[in-house]
Design an enzyme around this catalytic site. Structure first.
Site, short mmCIF file in Angstrom:
data_model
loop_
_atom_site.label_atom_id
_atom_site.label_comp_id
_atom_site.label_asym_id
_atom_site.label_seq_id
_atom_site.Cartn_x
_atom_site.Cartn_y
_atom_site.Cartn_z
N LEU A 1 56.39 40.11 36.11
CA LEU A 1 56.87 40.62 37.43
C LEU A 1 55.63 40.28 38.72
O LEU A 1 54.67 40.51 38.57
CB LEU A 1 56.72 42.48 37.18
N ASP A 2 56.48 39.82 39.81
CA ASP A 2 55.87 39.48 40.83
C ASP A 2 55.79 40.60 41.79
O ASP A 2 56.71 40.89 42.41
CB ASP A 2 56.47 38.26 41.64
N LYS B 1 54.43 40.96 44.48
CA LYS B 1 54.10 40.46 45.92
C LYS B 1 55.63 40.21 46.68
O LYS B 1 55.64 40.05 47.58
CB LYS B 1 53.47 39.08 46.23
N ASN C 1 43.52 47.39 37.19
CA ASN C 1 42.33 47.19 37.67
C ASN C 1 42.21 45.92 38.73
O ASN C 1 41.33 45.16 38.66
CB ASN C 1 41.56 46.62 36.33
N ASP D 1 32.08 45.85 29.43
CA ASP D 1 33.73 45.97 29.11
C ASP D 1 34.30 46.76 28.36
O ASP D 1 34.99 47.69 28.46
CB ASP D 1 34.07 44.42 29.04
#
Lengths: 397, 406
Positions: A75-76, A78, A99, A172
């Protein structure tokens, strides 16, 4: 028996290690976790790891290690059409975890305020290196940067070799665990109050909490731990050379100290069991242990001491650690997939560090190839085949 | 379960009662994380055998007072009571407490609680919705199940030491008990998830948590790579990491950790340093061909300014980097002031002659988030209160005290 998060949907907008590990821990406890990646920019962990072929097929071991039980969607965000798809997914979701750099999603109209307007019961968790605001709020960070910035490197190593990075990205994974705890707690809270939640999670904070005892001591009286390698404050909890490797002792308290020296047939030293006496006689006790322990192999000592209820472990290589019979008794710890997509041969991944009496952690489906579930997830969200084709044509998915 | 109405501002575990039978670091840290999220945590210690961390830490006076810094760091928000579980009267008190509790946590040797008639099966009969969490070094069964362990032993047994250090100095322990705190966090996740599960199913739960498992999960990427192709991703190479873009460098006044991890960060770094040719080689495959060139150039250029200057400059252009700080320098970061839930300062703690600042949580919530309310309690400070709440009268309590049960 159902697992805690069965029926819950997690939208996973995280990448690299800490974020995806958090989502993974929710997934093994039953959450339907939808991993969302930009079509032209796979999670970099897909291209990282020990096997070049897997990296090239975007199934690198870094990704595989925490990709099971997830569905994968491209999924873009932008493009406005991409954001519309995300909003439709969020409307039916319980958790969103991301994140990106602080402020990045808000700038796209996908911040907490935007999405809680669509779904007031959403639990929205932002994971960053340093938190959402403050002078370093906008800074990107990785494990080693936080090891450096937090002081964890400064307390590691020896008098000669210091500061020193911990050899694995423990910050992490600890961060992923901490964020999973924050989310699980917020879900429980939501079950009581009916309200959604925003969580501002920081890796720097996590690293400092991994040093909680040192931090509390320093802030109280200014005392700092010295990087002392394997030589600890008491002889009974230090590391020793044996006939064939190292042994880590953990005779911390008075009773363990007494058992240790009685087992070694030294009642005279067993008497030095107060904290003050153990500290005052550190060098003497340590020299004696060094002399005795070098006479037998580490595995023999490990069995010997544990039989006498004195904590001790042979310092193992990772290969040896994974070969111990004990792991056969930890049925949730590792799972082997025989037919993970894109992978020749079996692939074994860690799952969970605990087991439940019922409805506990479990790996169900192998790590998905990038975008493997895009059509299905969009279909469930009400997109028709033509619409999906159009989104694909426009590079949105 | 508590029947009082839940306020919209309530923290997650307000109204939840936790019986905390743990000691040392990992277990009490787990209970602490539940306590800062609102749980009523009752810390139970044998009258003649305080949690050993009460006597450990950097300040001798505090150790003598049973308020050592190792204890203070994870004891706020708890209530403290003494109870001898080796006596039948003590066990009876515990059963009564358990009847009204939501969670019981313990980190005794596997089988020890069951040996006293206080195992999961025993207490489940008293309270079927109880979440009972056992934390041990190696898990409840298996050949190492009965072994007691601490952070150091687990760092040794899990291979964490074997991947740390330098080629010359290895294996090496991590300088802080990170496996303890990670284990406490993992157990807190397991317990909170089980409480959520219970809110839907009505069922209690038994949790078997292992520190060895946690340590192996902290090695997740290394374990997976090793089990797949036999290669070790993490080897003891100190700060000299294989990638020039993700390595530690000497500056004019200290070390700088650089963490350029993807093509965009690579382009930004090398463009900023005036090397468009290197910037253009931005794929992971291309990096391999220019490692030596990059490392030599970075070694040279980082020496020209201070670590602070580099940190500010690089982060300003979107390149992750941090000066390698000492713990005092790290705690002095202005950033810390912006983390509301990270620390709490108590002006007055029983037994301490100056303020005590303790870590609280690594995250904040928009509402009803982690918070410290009450200071670490002296041993047994709440014994009478807790017993009173259970219905014990003043005479009963006095009798229990005389018999050494509390």
């Amino acid at each position: 028996m159902s697992r805690p998060f069965e029926g819950l949907r997690v939208i996973d907008l995280t990448h690299v290690l800490a974020g995806p590990f958090c989502a993974y821990q929710l997934a093994v406890l039953g959450a339907e976790t939808i991993k969302v990646e930009p079509p032209d920019e796979p999670d970099q962990a897909r291209e990282g790891g020990s096997d070049r072929d897997l990296n090239e097929s975007r199934m690198g071991t870094l990704y595989m290690a925490q990709g099971a039980n997830k569905r994968s969607v491209t999924l873009d965000l932008k493009q406005i059409e991409g954001r519309e798809v995300l909003k439709r997914l969020v409307a039916g979701a319980d958790v969103l975890v991301e994140n990106y750099r602080s402020g990045a999603l808000a700038a796209l109209g996908l911040g907490y305020e935007d999405l809680s307007a669509l779904n007031p019961t959403l639990v929205y968790c932002s994971m960053t290196g340093y938190g959402q605001d403050g002078p370093k709020g906008g800074h990107t960070a990785y494990d080693q940067v936080i090891q450096a910035a937090s002081g964890l490197m400064s307390v590691s190593g020896t008098a000669e070799v210091n500061p020193l990075m911990v050899g694995a990205p423990v910050v992490d994974y600890a961060s992923g665990t901490m964020a999973a705890f924050a989310i699980a707690s917020a879900l429980y809270q939501r079950a009581q109050t009916g309200r959604g939640q925003y969580i501002d999670f920081s890796m720097l904070d996590t690293a400092l909490i991994l040093m909680a005892s040192s931090v509390t001591a320093f802030l109280h009286d200014g005392t700092l731990p010295k990087p002392s390698g394997n030589k600890k404050s008491y002889a009974g909890n230090s590391c020793y050379q044996t006939a064939d490797g190292f042994l880590m002792l953990g005779a911390f308290n008075r009773r363990q100290h007494e058992r240790l020296w009685r087992a070694l047939d030294r009642p005279d030293l067993a008497e030095l069991s107060s904290w003050d006496a153990m500290a005052a006689n550190r060098e003497k006790l340590s020299a004696e242990l060094a002399r005795i322990l070098v006479t037998r192999p580490a595995a023999e000592w490990e069995a010997f001491f544990n039989d006498h209820a004195v904590p001790a472990a042979r310092v193992r290589s990772l290969a040896e650690a994974l070969d111990q019979g004990q792991l056969d008794h930890r049925e949730n710890l590792l799972h082997t997939f025989d037919d993970a997509p894109g992978v020749e041969g079996p692939m074994t991944v860690p799952v969970a560090a605990f087991r439940y009496a019922h409805g506990g952690p479990r790996a169900d489906s192998p790590p998905p190839a990038m975008g493997a579930d895009t059509d299905e997830v969009l279909g469930e969200a009400g997109y028709g085949a033509d619409e999906i084709a159009a989104l694909r044509g426009a590079g949105v998915i | 379960m508590n029947d009082e109405p839940i306020s919209a501002e309530a923290r997650p575990f307000e109204g939840i009662k936790v019986v905390d039978l743990t000691h040392v670091l990992a277990g009490p840290f787990c209970a602490y994380q539940l306590a800062v999220l609102g749980a009523d945590v009752i810390k139970v210690e044998p009258p003649d055998q305080p949690d050993q961390v009460r006597k450990s830490g950097t300040d001798k006076d505090l150790n003598r007072a049973g308020m050592g810094t190792n204890f203070l760091g994870q004891a706020a928000n708890k209530r403290s009571m003494t109870l001898d579980l080796k006596t039948e009267k003590g066990r009876e008190v515990l059963r009564r407490m358990t009847a009204g509790a939501d969670v019981l946590m313990e980190n005794y040797r596997s089988g020890a609680m069951a040996g006293l008639g206080l195992g999961y099966e025993d207490l489940k009969a008293v309270n079927p919705s109880l979440v009972y969490c056992s934390m041990t070094g190696y898990g409840q069964d298996g050949p190492m199940g009965p072994y007691t362990a601490y952070d150091g032993a687990i760092q040794a047994a899990s291979g964490l030491m074997s991947v740390s250090g330098t080629p010359e100095v290895t294996p090496l322990k991590v300088g802080a008990p990170v496996v303890d705190y990670a284990s406490g966090t993992m157990a807190a996740f397991a317990v909170s998830s089980a409480l959520f599960q219970r809110s839907r199913s009505g069922l209690g739960q038994y949790i078997d948590c292992s520190m060895l498992d946690t340590s192996l999960l902290m090695l997740t990427s290394t374990v997976t790579a090793y089990l797949y192709g036999g290669k070790l991703l993490s080897v003891p190479r100190g700060n000299d990491l294989p990638s020039a873009n993700g390595c530690c460098y000497q500056t004019r006044d200290g070390l700088l950790m650089l963490a350029v991890n993807n093509p965009r960060q690579h382009e930004r770094l090398w463009t900023a340093l005036g090397h468009p040719d290197l910037a253009a080689q931005s794929s992971y495959e291309e990096w391999e061909g220019i490692e030596d060139t990059m490392k030599a150039e970075l070694k040279r250029v980082f020496l020209t300014q201070t670590a602070d200057e580099w940190e500010e400059y690089l982060n300003g252009i979107g390149v992750p980097a941090a000066r390698v700080r000492t713990l005092p320098e790290s705690l002095d970061l202005d950033q810390i002031d912006h983390r509301d839930a990270l620390f709490h300062r108590f002006e007055k703690v029983p037994g301490a002659d100056k303020p005590v600042t303790v870590p609280v949580a690594a995250f904040s919530y928009a509402h009803g988030g982690p918070r410290v309310d009450t200071p670490p309690p002296a041993m047994g400070a709440h014994t009478d209160d807790v017993l009173g709440e259970l219905g014990y009268g003043v005479d009963d309590i006095a009798a229990l005290r005389r018999a050494g049960v509390i």
